[in-house]
Design a protein around this motif. Sequence first.
Motif, PDB file in Angstrom:
ATOM      1  N   ALA A  31     -32.696   2.607  14.278  1.00  0.00           N
ATOM      2  CA  ALA A  31     -33.041   1.952  15.543  1.00  0.00           C
ATOM      3  C   ALA A  31     -31.874   1.175  16.129  1.00  0.00           C
ATOM      4  CB  ALA A  31     -34.228   1.019  15.341  1.00  0.00           C
ATOM      5  N   GLY A  70     -40.884   4.584  19.176  1.00  0.00           N
ATOM      6  CA  GLY A  70     -39.764   3.990  18.462  1.00  0.00           C
ATOM      7  C   GLY A  70     -38.661   3.537  19.381  1.00  0.00           C
ATOM      8  N   VAL A 104     -39.715  -1.873  11.287  1.00  0.00           N
ATOM      9  CA  VAL A 104     -38.555  -1.414  12.049  1.00  0.00           C
ATOM     10  C   VAL A 104     -37.775  -2.557  12.689  1.00  0.00           C
ATOM     11  CG1 VAL A 104     -39.823  -1.044  14.206  1.00  0.00           C
ATOM     12  CG2 VAL A 104     -37.785   0.334  13.714  1.00  0.00           C
ATOM     13  N   ASN A 134     -36.918   3.420  11.612  1.00  0.00           N
ATOM     14  CA  ASN A 134     -37.258   3.953  12.933  1.00  0.00           C
ATOM     15  C   ASN A 134     -37.625   5.433  12.879  1.00  0.00           C
ATOM     16  OD1 ASN A 134     -37.467   3.532  15.798  1.00  0.00           O
ATOM     17  ND2 ASN A 134     -35.563   4.673  16.052  1.00  0.00           N
ATOM     18  N   SER A 155     -43.656   1.442   6.434  1.00  0.00           N
ATOM     19  CA  SER A 155     -43.173   0.066   6.354  1.00  0.00           C
ATOM     20  C   SER A 155     -43.866  -0.623   5.191  1.00  0.00           C
ATOM     21  CB  SER A 155     -43.432  -0.705   7.661  1.00  0.00           C
ATOM     22  OG  SER A 155     -44.809  -0.734   7.966  1.00  0.00           O
ATOM     23  N   GLN A 175     -44.246   2.462  11.175  1.00  0.00           N
ATOM     24  CA  GLN A 175     -43.033   1.658  11.131  1.00  0.00           C
ATOM     25  C   GLN A 175     -43.258   0.264  11.715  1.00  0.00           C
ATOM     26  OE1 GLN A 175     -40.706   4.329  13.537  1.00  0.00           O
ATOM     27  NE2 GLN A 175     -40.824   3.004  15.311  1.00  0.00           N
TER      28      GLN A 175
END
Length: 223
Positions: A40, A50, A88, A95, A100, A180
Amino acid sequence: MMKNPSTSPFCMLSCLIVLLALPLPPLLADPDSLQDFCVADLSASASGNGFPCKPASKVSSDDFFFDGLSKEGDTTGIFGTNLTSANVLSFPGLNTLGVSMNRVDFAPGGVNPLHSHPRASETVLVIKGRLLVGFVTTGNVYFSKVLRPGQLFVIPKGLVHFQRNVGKNKALAFTSFNSQLPGAAVLPLNLFASKPSIPNNVLRKTFQVEDSVVNSIKSKFGS
């Protein structure tokens, strides 16, 4: 001369209905990723699912490394818990990957208060201590279990749930998500510490209590 039954309006409509009921062919499904990763670029605005990708020439091994979950959190707050997120926003390498994790530290008696994750299901893995973990379905059915180290509990996407330390010592859990950025709607904060505040008459009627009770709860959350 007889008409071909396959060309009759009824047959054509029937065939169309059958075709619409068939599974979509693979070519119409979401395409596979065309790149190995998309670290990211947090300096840009998120769009869709994202953030834009950081240029591959500027990606390093550190973009795929996160040390935040190795540190014990401060549990002296109002709930007796501390949550450290590896999503993220703190770990850009996640990303577009759809995963997560959180670290949740608990003081004795600490509670991760009633909340929900609108974008993800969750698994809870206890590392240390004893945790009561539970959730409530949309049909108002409550499921719960006391977990010990090494044990898992799964919480379906979007359902209200909690974790509470029921042991005499500190507890530690790691939670994982299939997003994420799963998001979190924390009920006591949403209801009693929103900006601007939810009107007292709505909360009073919802919980069937007096204004003094609503004001007392709001004062505990700084609203």
